[in-house]
Design a protein around this motif. Structure first.
Motif, PDB file in Angstrom:
ATOM      1  N   PRO A 411     -10.803  58.443 129.085  1.00 56.25           N
ATOM      2  CA  PRO A 411     -10.788  56.975 129.126  1.00 56.25           C
ATOM      3  C   PRO A 411     -11.367  56.478 130.449  1.00 56.25           C
ATOM      4  O   PRO A 411     -11.097  57.051 131.506  1.00 56.25           O
ATOM      5  CB  PRO A 411      -9.307  56.625 128.988  1.00 56.25           C
ATOM      6  N   ALA A 412     -12.158  55.405 130.365  1.00 52.23           N
ATOM      7  CA  ALA A 412     -12.855  54.934 131.560  1.00 52.23           C
ATOM      8  C   ALA A 412     -12.495  53.506 131.950  1.00 52.23           C
ATOM      9  O   ALA A 412     -12.611  53.134 133.115  1.00 52.23           O
ATOM     10  CB  ALA A 412     -14.369  55.043 131.350  1.00 52.23           C
ATOM     11  N   THR A 413     -12.076  52.690 130.981  1.00 51.54           N
ATOM     12  CA  THR A 413     -11.762  51.292 131.277  1.00 51.54           C
ATOM     13  C   THR A 413     -10.253  51.084 131.322  1.00 51.54           C
ATOM     14  O   THR A 413      -9.469  51.929 130.874  1.00 51.54           O
ATOM     15  CB  THR A 413     -12.357  50.376 130.208  1.00 51.54           C
ATOM     16  N   GLY A 414      -9.863  49.926 131.830  1.00 47.36           N
ATOM     17  CA  GLY A 414      -8.453  49.606 131.862  1.00 47.36           C
ATOM     18  C   GLY A 414      -7.825  49.592 130.486  1.00 47.36           C
ATOM     19  O   GLY A 414      -6.707  50.082 130.281  1.00 47.36           O
ATOM     20  N   ASP A 415      -8.532  49.011 129.528  1.00 48.13           N
ATOM     21  CA  ASP A 415      -8.009  48.966 128.160  1.00 48.13           C
ATOM     22  C   ASP A 415      -7.841  50.380 127.595  1.00 48.13           C
ATOM     23  O   ASP A 415      -6.867  50.663 126.892  1.00 48.13           O
ATOM     24  CB  ASP A 415      -8.940  48.155 127.260  1.00 48.13           C
ATOM     25  N   GLU A 416      -8.801  51.248 127.872  1.00 49.39           N
ATOM     26  CA  GLU A 416      -8.705  52.627 127.384  1.00 49.39           C
ATOM     27  C   GLU A 416      -7.552  53.367 128.054  1.00 49.39           C
ATOM     28  O   GLU A 416      -6.860  54.163 127.416  1.00 49.39           O
ATOM     29  CB  GLU A 416     -10.029  53.353 127.627  1.00 49.39           C
ATOM     30  N   LEU A 417      -7.333  53.116 129.350  1.00 50.37           N
ATOM     31  CA  LEU A 417      -6.206  53.744 130.041  1.00 50.37           C
ATOM     32  C   LEU A 417      -4.881  53.267 129.450  1.00 50.37           C
ATOM     33  O   LEU A 417      -3.952  54.064 129.256  1.00 50.37           O
ATOM     34  CB  LEU A 417      -6.263  53.426 131.533  1.00 50.37           C
ATOM     35  N   ALA A 418      -4.788  51.969 129.152  1.00 47.28           N
ATOM     36  CA  ALA A 418      -3.558  51.425 128.560  1.00 47.28           C
ATOM     37  C   ALA A 418      -3.311  52.035 127.186  1.00 47.28           C
ATOM     38  O   ALA A 418      -2.173  52.398 126.840  1.00 47.28           O
ATOM     39  CB  ALA A 418      -3.646  49.913 128.465  1.00 47.28           C
ATOM     40  N   ALA A 419      -4.383  52.146 126.389  1.00 46.06           N
ATOM     41  CA  ALA A 419      -4.241  52.732 125.054  1.00 46.06           C
ATOM     42  C   ALA A 419      -3.830  54.199 125.153  1.00 46.06           C
ATOM     43  O   ALA A 419      -3.030  54.689 124.340  1.00 46.06           O
ATOM     44  CB  ALA A 419      -5.553  52.596 124.289  1.00 46.06           C
ATOM     45  N   THR A 420      -4.353  54.904 126.136  1.00 42.94           N
ATOM     46  CA  THR A 420      -3.979  56.306 126.335  1.00 42.94           C
ATOM     47  C   THR A 420      -2.514  56.421 126.711  1.00 42.94           C
ATOM     48  O   THR A 420      -1.789  57.292 126.198  1.00 42.94           O
ATOM     49  CB  THR A 420      -4.859  56.943 127.425  1.00 42.94           C
ATOM     50  N   LEU A 421      -2.060  55.537 127.607  1.00 45.62           N
ATOM     51  CA  LEU A 421      -0.649  55.560 127.995  1.00 45.62           C
ATOM     52  C   LEU A 421       0.243  55.371 126.777  1.00 45.62           C
ATOM     53  O   LEU A 421       1.215  56.119 126.580  1.00 45.62           O
ATOM     54  CB  LEU A 421      -0.376  54.484 129.045  1.00 45.62           C
ATOM     55  N   LEU A 422      -0.070  54.394 125.932  1.00 46.85           N
ATOM     56  CA  LEU A 422       0.760  54.144 124.756  1.00 46.85           C
ATOM     57  C   LEU A 422       0.716  55.316 123.774  1.00 46.85           C
ATOM     58  O   LEU A 422       1.737  55.667 123.165  1.00 46.85           O
ATOM     59  CB  LEU A 422       0.306  52.861 124.064  1.00 46.85           C
ATOM     60  N   ALA A 423      -0.462  55.920 123.610  1.00 47.93           N
ATOM     61  CA  ALA A 423      -0.568  57.071 122.704  1.00 47.93           C
ATOM     62  C   ALA A 423       0.292  58.229 123.190  1.00 47.93           C
ATOM     63  O   ALA A 423       0.942  58.922 122.392  1.00 47.93           O
ATOM     64  CB  ALA A 423      -2.026  57.510 122.586  1.00 47.93           C
ATOM     65  N   LEU A 424       0.309  58.422 124.505  1.00 40.31           N
ATOM     66  CA  LEU A 424       1.082  59.549 125.045  1.00 40.31           C
ATOM     67  C   LEU A 424       2.581  59.272 124.996  1.00 40.31           C
ATOM     68  O   LEU A 424       3.359  60.156 124.609  1.00 40.31           O
ATOM     69  CB  LEU A 424       0.634  59.868 126.477  1.00 40.31           C
ATOM     70  N   VAL A 425       3.024  58.061 125.367  1.00 33.40           N
ATOM     71  CA  VAL A 425       4.471  57.812 125.405  1.00 33.40           C
ATOM     72  C   VAL A 425       5.068  57.840 124.005  1.00 33.40           C
ATOM     73  O   VAL A 425       6.264  58.108 123.842  1.00 33.40           O
ATOM     74  CB  VAL A 425       4.827  56.480 126.104  1.00 33.40           C
ATOM     75  N   GLY A 426       4.248  57.592 122.981  1.00 37.36           N
ATOM     76  CA  GLY A 426       4.750  57.666 121.611  1.00 37.36           C
ATOM     77  C   GLY A 426       4.553  59.014 120.961  1.00 37.36           C
ATOM     78  O   GLY A 426       4.950  59.207 119.802  1.00 37.36           O
TER      79      GLY A 426
END
Length: 763
Positions: A411-426
């Motif tokens: 992930p390179a953008t802020g939105d992609e980082l946020a989406a990655t965080l949510l994918a991992l925590v779930g």
């Protein structure tokens, strides 16, 4: 009619089912050489279970000896009992000692999940009890196949109900553990149970039969047909759940009987009427009699027909092999027998004199006046086969390590980082585990001061002084596959660090080494590398291995599990009121990262979730740094500098920020270094890092303390208020904490489609 020793001598050519009992041909030949004749059927039963992999450690013994290289001293005091006893015992000061141990009950828990897991808890509790200690807490390290697999839905609820139900009925808090999902455990779950107990130094008891004429008493539950050849046979060969013969081999537990047995045994100790004691685990009477006699100064004679039975049809061989639960064996001086039986009767615990200690060195077992066993107990208990299994680094290891994460899209953008965080925590391995832990009572007895989901469980030992102990179990088996030496050290380092973040001083280790077939040279190489890693790691950290368990044959067909050397670390804290919890405590506190972050994403949760990838080299482990970091955390805890501390592990900094915020509902805002890759900073799983928070007034003191110990310190940001809380990374993203909580908490209930009643409201 029983097959007597006399008959065995007279019928040397009689065929015997040695192969069906798990013995190799050369092992059967060796038994005949030891006895100078063929074994009786009862002797064959004893040797088969006691020489099994599970009981004799015949494939691991040559490597486990390396743990003897470690110092017997701990930072807190002396090791009072170590490897070879039912459990290790550590002096923790003020006249107290703590005994703890972790063991496996893997295959039984697949065959019959509830009873397999329940009796795993019961067995480890009796190990602790047999040392003279009161059991005060349990933990469990669990591994299952993928969460979405139907068989996981069959196994997981039963295992959880078994662990929770048995421990809850005993009144023992379940203060910690792990739950991990991976495809390699489909068909071969791991159920590793830990128990910790407390005793005064003078209350220590050992498993040995001494004093000719002393009486041997079996007490507890009656012996039944459940568990015949159970753990000893189930855990000693490659698992095949299609074999119907495996179905009846799982023991049946009765936690209420065990509770009576605990209280009865503690009163027997207090009355001073026990000279030696052994719990009944794998191999049942075969184990208790042979080990007590082998460790003593004489022999033992037992009248097997005196053993109370639940099933009168049992043959003597079956009685010797039965692994029925909730049973103990004690050695008692003749003058104390009446008092012993009186105490048992008061607790409604059945007790029967079944034999006596003899002057010779033989274990003789009789059945209705005829001798069915006449052996040197040492040949049964301690002098079984010892294999130096061939081992070799597999050719595929280079391929796995060369397949790094460099080419994977990040992930390179802020939105992609946020989406990655949510994918991992779930994701299953990072999501909320309260669906499981709410079925465990974590606070019974009133001495649990930290429990799940804290980094380590903590128990108060002395109410007046606040003396306590902290415990954690850990293992990242993905790292262990990439490099079993480093992977074992990373497991050790993480458990050590999880204890240290609470403010406790790590002092001792117990391990449960779960691997595939020892007959596979690649698996044996993994095992030997893990042993070497733990020995070298414990030498640096100054933490002796006090005991543990080896579990081989964890594979279905030719597919082994990921190597899983689970490490339990116990630490001591002088005053539990100085404990440091995980969650952010107050708005305005500064947030600081201790330790350095590197681009280390091979084997990470991100690689697994985002790319289904496992390859490369695991994070670097620096054990000298871990020692210095633990020293900082311990001193900061004693001085009251920190309001929270959380180890960084699976999921990296992002997961630590999320969990620290979710624990008490506070938000957090952090600013990452301007010259660093935000993705690496957030999701790298570099070892040796801890996220701490503290009032701004203490920041200079913490900076000085870290400088004195050579621990890198990186200010990150501040804790924000609970109202409209967010997890925010400056210049990248800001996610509402409630959105994160919804994602984090939904995974297990949605898949398991159940909502068990919480044992502890609000826990």
């Amino acid at each position: 009619m029983a097959d007597t020793v006399e008959n065995a001598a007279a019928t040397p050519d009689q065929a015997q089912p040695w192969a069906e009992l798990g013995l190799k041909e050369d092992e059967y030949t060796r038994i005949r050489e030891i006895l100078g004749r063929r074994p009786s059927s009862s002797e064959l039963a004893m040797y088969s279970v006691m020489w099994s992999e599970h009981c004799s450690y015949k494939s691991s013994k040559v490597h486990l000896r390396r743990f003897g290289e470690l110092s017997q001293d701990t930072p807190a005091g002396k090791l009072l009992a170590g490897i070879g006893e039912n459990a290790g015992v550590v002096d923790i000061g003020q006249g107290y000692a703590v005994t703890f141990k972790i063991e496996s009950h893997n295959h039984p828990s697949y065959v019959e999940p509830h009873q397999g897991a329940a009796t795993g808890v019961g067995g480890i509790v009796r190990d602790i009890l047999a040392m003279g200690a009161r059991p005060v807490g349990v933990m469990d390290a669990l591994r299952f196949g993928p969460l979405e697999e139907p068989d996981t839905h069959r196994v997981l609820p039963g295992v959880v109900s078994g662990v929770g139900g048995y421990g809850n009925c005993l009144g023992l808090p379940n203060i910690g553990g792990e739950v991990v999902f991976d495809r390699s455990y489909l068909g071969n779950p791991l159920v590793n149970a830990l128990c910790v107990g407390v005793l005064r130094h003078e209350d220590l008891h050992l498993a040995k039969a001494t004093g000719a004429g002393n009486q041997v008493i079996l007490y507890g539950a009656a012996t039944g047909g459940d568990g015949i050849g159970g753990a000893s046979i189930l855990a000693s060969e490659t698992f095949d759940d299609d074999k119907p013969s495996k179905r009846p081999a799982v023991q049946v537990g009765d936690p209420f009987m065990e509770k009576l047995l605990i209280e009865c045994t503690l009163e027997l100790f207090a009355a001073g009427v026990v000279t030696g004691i052994q719990d009944f685990g794998a191999a049942g009477i075969s184990c208790a009699t042979s080990e007590l006699a082998a460790a003593g100064d004489g022999g033992m004679r037992v009248e097997l027909d005196r053993v109370p039975l639940r099933d009168s049809s049992l043959a003597p061989e079956e009685i010797l092999m039965s692994e029925s639960q909730e049973r103990m064996m004690a050695v008692v001086e003749p003058g104390d027998v009446a008092r012993f039986l009186e105490i048992c009767a008061r607790w409604d615990v059945q007790a029967t004199v079944v034999g006596e200690v003899t002057e010779d060195d033989r274990l003789v077992i009789e059945w209705h006046g005829e001798t069915i066993v006449d052996v040197d107990p040492r040949t049964v208990a301690h002098e079984g086969p010892v294999y130096e299994r061939p081992y070799a680094r597999p050719a595929w290891q280079d391929t796995v390590q060369a397949d790094g994460v460099e080419g994977l899209a990040r992930p390179a953008t802020g939105d992609e980082l946020a989406a990655t965080l949510l994918a991992l925590v779930g994701s299953p391995n990072l999501c909320d585990k309260s669906w499981i832990t709410n079925q465990y009572d974590r606070y019974v007895r009133g001495n649990s001061v930290l429990a799940q989901p804290e980094d380590a469980g903590m128990l108060r030992i002395d109410e007046e002084t606040g003396l306590g102990v902290a415990l954690s179990t850990d293992c990242n088996s993905r790292f262990a596959l990439l490099d079993p030496y480093v992977g074992a050290q990373l497991a050790l380092a993480e458990a050590y660090r999880n204890v240290a973040v609470t403010g406790a001083q790590p002092v001792a280790v117990s391990d449960c080494l779960n691997f595939g077939s020892p007959e596979d040279p690649a698996v044996m190489w993994q095992f030997t590398q893990a042993i070497a890693g733990l020995v070298d790691g414990c030498q640096v950290l100054g933490t002796p291995v006090t005991g543990g368990n080896v579990s081989f044959y964890n594979q279905t067909g030719s597919t082994p599990i990921l190597p899983t050397p689970v490490v339990g670390v116990m630490g001591v804290i002088e005053d539990v009121r100085r404990r440091v919890p995980v969650g952010f405590a107050g708005a305005g506190d500064v947030v600081v990262l201790l330790g350095d972050t590197r681009d280390e994403l091979a084997g990470s949760v991100w690689a697994a979730v985002a790319h289904d990838h496992l390859g490369g080299r695991p994070p670097v482990v620096d054990l000298e740094h871990e020692r210095r970091l633990a020293a900082v955390l311990g001193e900061a805890g004693r001085r009251g500098l920190l309001t929270s501390a959380h180890d960084l592990a699976d999921g990296g900094l992002a997961q630590a920020l999320v969990e620290s915020s979710l624990r008490r509902g506070h938000g957090v805002t952090v600013e990452l270094p301007a010259d660093a890759d935000p993705f690496v900073q957030l999701f790298s799983e570099s070892s040796g890092r801890v996220l701490v928070s503290l009032p701004a007034a203490g920041a200079d003191a913490l900076t000085t303390l870290c400088a004195e110990h050579g621990v890198p310190l990186h200010p990150l940001g501040r804790v924000t208020g609970a109202e409209d809380a967010t997890v925010a990374v400056a210049g990248q993203f800001s996610l509402p904490l409630e959105q994160i909580r919804t994602t984090w908490s939904a995974t297990l209930p949605a898949v398991l489609a159940a909502d068990p009643i919480a044992v502890v409201a609000g826990a």
